[in-house]
Design a protein around this motif. Structure first.
Motif, mmCIF file in Angstrom:
data_model
loop_
_atom_site.group_PDB
_atom_site.id
_atom_site.type_symbol
_atom_site.label_atom_id
_atom_site.label_comp_id
_atom_site.label_asym_id
_atom_site.label_seq_id
_atom_site.Cartn_x
_atom_site.Cartn_y
_atom_site.Cartn_z
ATOM 1 N N ALA A 116 -13.890 18.953 17.248
ATOM 2 C CA ALA A 116 -12.824 18.969 18.252
ATOM 3 C C ALA A 116 -11.619 19.761 17.760
ATOM 4 O O ALA A 116 -11.027 20.552 18.503
ATOM 5 N N ARG A 117 -11.280 19.577 16.478
ATOM 6 C CA ARG A 117 -10.132 20.292 15.904
ATOM 7 C C ARG A 117 -10.370 21.798 15.918
ATOM 8 O O ARG A 117 -9.497 22.568 16.325
ATOM 9 N N ASP A 118 -11.545 22.214 15.510
ATOM 10 C CA ASP A 118 -11.822 23.650 15.433
ATOM 11 C C ASP A 118 -11.941 24.291 16.819
ATOM 12 O O ASP A 118 -11.673 25.488 16.977
ATOM 13 N N VAL A 119 -12.350 23.500 17.811
ATOM 14 C CA VAL A 119 -12.430 24.023 19.170
ATOM 15 C C VAL A 119 -11.050 23.995 19.821
ATOM 16 O O VAL A 119 -10.750 24.801 20.702
ATOM 17 N N GLY A 120 -10.202 23.061 19.375
ATOM 18 C CA GLY A 120 -8.868 22.934 19.947
ATOM 19 C C GLY A 120 -8.825 22.000 21.135
ATOM 20 O O GLY A 120 -8.048 22.193 22.064
ATOM 21 N N LEU A 121 -9.683 20.959 21.095
ATOM 22 C CA LEU A 121 -9.743 19.989 22.184
ATOM 23 C C LEU A 121 -9.273 18.623 21.709
ATOM 24 O O LEU A 121 -9.461 18.263 20.547
ATOM 25 N N SER A 122 -8.690 17.853 22.638
ATOM 26 C CA SER A 122 -8.386 16.452 22.338
ATOM 27 C C SER A 122 -9.698 15.678 22.334
ATOM 28 O O SER A 122 -10.700 16.117 22.916
ATOM 29 N N ARG A 123 -9.697 14.502 21.695
ATOM 30 C CA ARG A 123 -10.922 13.710 21.661
ATOM 31 C C ARG A 123 -11.383 13.350 23.072
ATOM 32 O O ARG A 123 -12.582 13.338 23.357
ATOM 33 N N ASP A 164 -13.821 16.957 13.364
ATOM 34 C CA ASP A 164 -13.885 18.317 12.802
ATOM 35 C C ASP A 164 -14.166 19.340 13.895
ATOM 36 O O ASP A 164 -13.514 20.388 13.978
ATOM 37 N N THR A 218 -16.453 25.977 27.808
ATOM 38 C CA THR A 218 -15.974 25.040 26.783
ATOM 39 C C THR A 218 -17.143 24.398 26.051
ATOM 40 O O THR A 218 -17.140 24.280 24.832
ATOM 41 N N ASN A 275 -10.976 15.021 25.942
ATOM 42 C CA ASN A 275 -11.607 16.180 26.572
ATOM 43 C C ASN A 275 -12.954 16.492 25.937
ATOM 44 O O ASN A 275 -13.883 16.942 26.607
ATOM 45 N N GLN A 302 -18.604 26.824 23.672
ATOM 46 C CA GLN A 302 -17.747 26.989 22.498
ATOM 47 C C GLN A 302 -17.921 25.818 21.534
ATOM 48 O O GLN A 302 -17.959 26.014 20.316
#
Length: 199
Positions: free
Chosen positions: A32-39, A30, A6, A41, A9
């Motif tokens: 976090a969104r592109d990785v697909g994680l919540s803030r 930006d 993670t 995490n 990534q």
């Protein structure tokens, strides 16, 4: 996906966003969104954007050193190694025309921001400089190897900057041809290190 994967990534995504948008214009959200994680995490892996920047610079440095080592290993001569450096302008022309040189743009942005990481980022240029200097030394130009290395590094950065401004592929091709002609003129007449230039 494990924590290490993670984190890797996150760094990969940040690397691209810093290149495409710039460091300052890229937010935690930006990435976090592109990785697909919540803030929440996301903060487990990185507490600040500067921590991510340090990881991105380290990643770029590792990739650069690996690329330069591969060029040198494959090349039949020092001049052929240097040509690989020149040809990166052609190989990456679409990205360069869209976003500039990833090293040059980051160094320029951090210098403008007077960011603490600017010296670390400049180390990316030092990696290229040291490698080019070694190639010119191997070519028999020990006395002015660093001058030649800086000249070629400066010219490639200038071409990348203008290519971004004009988005002119023909310009890049002309400049690469000129740099190849310049390189041929730097090879000592007595040198036996130079192989025939590949087509």
């Amino acid at each position: 996906m494990g924590a290490g994967e993670t984190r890797a990534q996150i760094v990969d995504v940040a690397d691209w966003l810093f290149y495409e948008r710039g460091f300052e214009a890229t937010s935690f959200a930006d990435i976090a969104r592109d990785v697909g994680l919540s803030r929440g995490n996301f903060y487990y892996h990185f507490k600040t954007k500067d921590e991510i920047l340090g990881a991105v610079i380290a990643l770029r440095k590792a990739k650069t050193k690996a690329m330069l080592a591969a060029w040198e290993e494959r090349a039949a001569s020092p001049a052929e190694s240097i040509r690989s450096f020149v040809h990166i302008l052609l190989m990456n022309r679409a990205k360069i025309m869209a976003h500039g040189c990833p090293v040059g743009t980051l160094c320029a942005e951090l210098a403008k921001l007077d960011h603490a990481a600017r010296v670390e980022a400049n180390g990316l240029l030092d990696v290229f400089r040291a490698w080019l200097r070694r190639q010119f030394e191997r070519l028999g130009r020990e006395s002015d190897a660093d001058t030649l290395a800086l000249h070629l590094l400066m010219r490639s950065q200038g071409v990348a900057t203008l290519a971004t401004a004009f988005r002119d592929e023909a310009f890049i091709r002309r400049e690469v041809a000129d740099m190849e002609a310049w390189l041929a003129a730097q090879i000592p007449a007595s040198s036996t290190l130079e192989a025939h230039r590949p087509d």
